[in-house]
Scaffold this motif. Structure first.
Motif, PDB file in Angstrom:
ATOM      1  N   SER A 197       0.884  -1.388   0.026  1.00  0.00           N
ATOM      2  CA  SER A 197      -0.057   0.098  -0.103  1.00  0.00           C
ATOM      3  C   SER A 197       0.959   1.397   0.072  1.00  0.00           C
ATOM      4  O   SER A 197       1.931   1.191   0.339  1.00  0.00           O
ATOM      5  CB  SER A 197      -0.859  -0.181   1.228  1.00  0.00           C
ATOM      6  OG  SER A 197      -0.237   0.032   2.399  1.00  0.00           O
ATOM      7  N   GLN A 198       0.196   2.324  -0.407  1.00  0.00           N
ATOM      8  CA  GLN A 198       0.904   3.514  -0.377  1.00  0.00           C
ATOM      9  C   GLN A 198      -0.098   4.726  -0.022  1.00  0.00           C
ATOM     10  O   GLN A 198      -1.156   4.412   0.118  1.00  0.00           O
ATOM     11  CB  GLN A 198       1.349   4.099  -1.873  1.00  0.00           C
ATOM     12  CG  GLN A 198       2.338   3.025  -2.428  1.00  0.00           C
ATOM     13  CD  GLN A 198       2.634   3.560  -3.901  1.00  0.00           C
ATOM     14  OE1 GLN A 198       1.905   4.181  -4.603  1.00  0.00           O
ATOM     15  NE2 GLN A 198       3.821   3.181  -4.671  1.00  0.00           N
ATOM     16  N   MET A 199       0.428   5.869   0.622  1.00  0.00           N
ATOM     17  CA  MET A 199      -0.141   6.911   0.934  1.00  0.00           C
ATOM     18  C   MET A 199      -0.640   7.936   0.000  1.00  0.00           C
ATOM     19  O   MET A 199      -0.061   8.383  -0.697  1.00  0.00           O
ATOM     20  CB  MET A 199       0.575   7.682   2.160  1.00  0.00           C
ATOM     21  CG  MET A 199      -0.236   8.662   2.644  1.00  0.00           C
ATOM     22  SD  MET A 199       0.814   9.362   4.318  1.00  0.00           S
ATOM     23  CE  MET A 199       1.026   8.123   5.195  1.00  0.00           C
ATOM     24  N   CYS A 200      -2.004   8.092   0.122  1.00  0.00           N
ATOM     25  CA  CYS A 200      -2.583   9.373  -0.772  1.00  0.00           C
ATOM     26  C   CYS A 200      -1.906  10.762  -0.512  1.00  0.00           C
ATOM     27  O   CYS A 200      -1.943  10.873   0.536  1.00  0.00           O
ATOM     28  CB  CYS A 200      -4.122   9.188  -0.621  1.00  0.00           C
ATOM     29  SG  CYS A 200      -4.836  10.519  -1.634  1.00  0.00           S
ATOM     30  N   ARG A 201      -1.482  11.139  -1.495  1.00  0.00           N
ATOM     31  CA  ARG A 201      -0.912  12.584  -1.619  1.00  0.00           C
ATOM     32  C   ARG A 201      -2.031  13.707  -0.879  1.00  0.00           C
ATOM     33  O   ARG A 201      -1.578  14.700  -0.323  1.00  0.00           O
ATOM     34  CB  ARG A 201      -0.368  12.970  -2.798  1.00  0.00           C
ATOM     35  CG  ARG A 201       0.916  12.232  -3.110  1.00  0.00           C
ATOM     36  CD  ARG A 201       1.543  12.656  -4.305  1.00  0.00           C
ATOM     37  NE  ARG A 201       0.586  12.094  -5.261  1.00  0.00           N
ATOM     38  CZ  ARG A 201       0.953  12.337  -6.414  1.00  0.00           C
ATOM     39  NH1 ARG A 201       1.864  13.024  -6.833  1.00  0.00           N
ATOM     40  NH2 ARG A 201      -0.072  11.712  -7.520  1.00  0.00           N
ATOM     41  N   ASN A 202      -3.120  13.184  -1.037  1.00  0.00           N
ATOM     42  CA  ASN A 202      -4.166  14.322  -0.717  1.00  0.00           C
ATOM     43  C   ASN A 202      -4.876  14.138   0.708  1.00  0.00           C
ATOM     44  O   ASN A 202      -4.884  14.965   1.573  1.00  0.00           O
ATOM     45  CB  ASN A 202      -5.233  14.468  -1.607  1.00  0.00           C
ATOM     46  CG  ASN A 202      -6.238  15.621  -1.317  1.00  0.00           C
ATOM     47  OD1 ASN A 202      -6.116  16.654  -1.164  1.00  0.00           O
ATOM     48  ND2 ASN A 202      -7.703  15.193  -1.456  1.00  0.00           N
ATOM     49  N   CYS A 203      -5.311  12.900   0.952  1.00  0.00           N
ATOM     50  CA  CYS A 203      -6.071  12.575   2.267  1.00  0.00           C
ATOM     51  C   CYS A 203      -5.170  12.041   3.225  1.00  0.00           C
ATOM     52  O   CYS A 203      -5.522  11.692   4.213  1.00  0.00           O
ATOM     53  CB  CYS A 203      -7.320  11.888   1.938  1.00  0.00           C
ATOM     54  SG  CYS A 203      -6.990  10.240   1.350  1.00  0.00           S
ATOM     55  N   LYS A 204      -3.973  11.609   2.976  1.00  0.00           N
ATOM     56  CA  LYS A 204      -2.966  11.189   3.676  1.00  0.00           C
ATOM     57  C   LYS A 204      -3.208   9.668   4.173  1.00  0.00           C
ATOM     58  O   LYS A 204      -2.970   8.926   5.156  1.00  0.00           O
ATOM     59  CB  LYS A 204      -2.693  11.858   4.890  1.00  0.00           C
ATOM     60  CG  LYS A 204      -2.228  13.344   4.460  1.00  0.00           C
ATOM     61  CD  LYS A 204      -1.095  13.452   3.671  1.00  0.00           C
ATOM     62  CE  LYS A 204      -0.672  14.703   3.390  1.00  0.00           C
ATOM     63  NZ  LYS A 204      -0.091  15.075   2.052  1.00  0.00           N
TER      64      LYS A 204
END
Length: 187
Positions: free
Chosen positions: A5-12
């Motif tokens: 998984s990765q972190m969304c740049r907008n909602c974190k």
């Protein structure tokens, strides 16, 4: 890979890597990050979120001012004036005062139902564990010796062994009352 998984740049938020591109496209179009609480909020509800969630309210227990959205967590886990239960008398006491209350409450004495000895409440639970084990091994009717604990006499300020405290108290009270009669009769 399912666990990747990765972190969304907008909602974190953490998003499965396979869905990240689709998630970020949707997220950037419809959600914004609240600058105050860092929560992802729909764009059209941001004003409402800031007015309602970030409105300052006072804690009813400690009068601390905090954002409305933090009040529930504050009252349940952070407030030093929230009620907690005394481990000896089970009364509700403010968290900021419970240590002092339990210190005094734990000094009260109570008879052990197993051996009939007097114990301070802060020692009684530990004694009961020992007493029950001993009681199971002994014949009925025999007393179990109490562990040595001292009690401070309120009248003479001497430390008295717990198993001799009642006898001492009777003598001490008698001496105190007879001294009081002598002082009164000589005046």
């Amino acid at each position: 890979m399912e666990g990747d998984s990765q972190m969304c740049r907008n909602c974190k938020r953490s998003v499965a890597s396979a869905h990240l591109a689709l998630h970020e496209a949707h997220c950037l179009l419809f959600l914004v990050l609240c600058p105050e609480c860092k929560e992802a909020v729909p764009q059209e509800k941001m004003d409402e979120h800031c007015r309602g969630g970030h409105q300052q309210v006072g804690c009813a227990m400690c009068q601390q001012s905090l954002p409305k959205h933090s009040l529930e967590v504050h009252e349940a886990t952070e407030c030093q004036e929230r009620p907690v239960e005394c481990k000896f008398c089970e009364l509700a006491v403010r968290l900021s005062k419970v240590e002092l209350h339990e210190h005094h409450c734990g000094q009260q004495t109570k008879l052990c139902p197993g051996c009939g000895q007097l114990f301070m409440l802060h020692v009684l639970a530990k004694h009961r564990d020992v007493c029950r084990g001993e009681q199971a091994r002994l014949q009925e009717g025999q007393r179990i010796p109490a562990p040595e604990s001292n009690i401070c006499c309120d009248y003479c300020n001497q430390m008295i062994p717990g198993n001799k405290y009642i006898d001492h108290l009777e003598k001490c009270l008698w001496l105190a009352s007879s001294k009081g009669k002598q002082v009164r009769s000589s005046s």
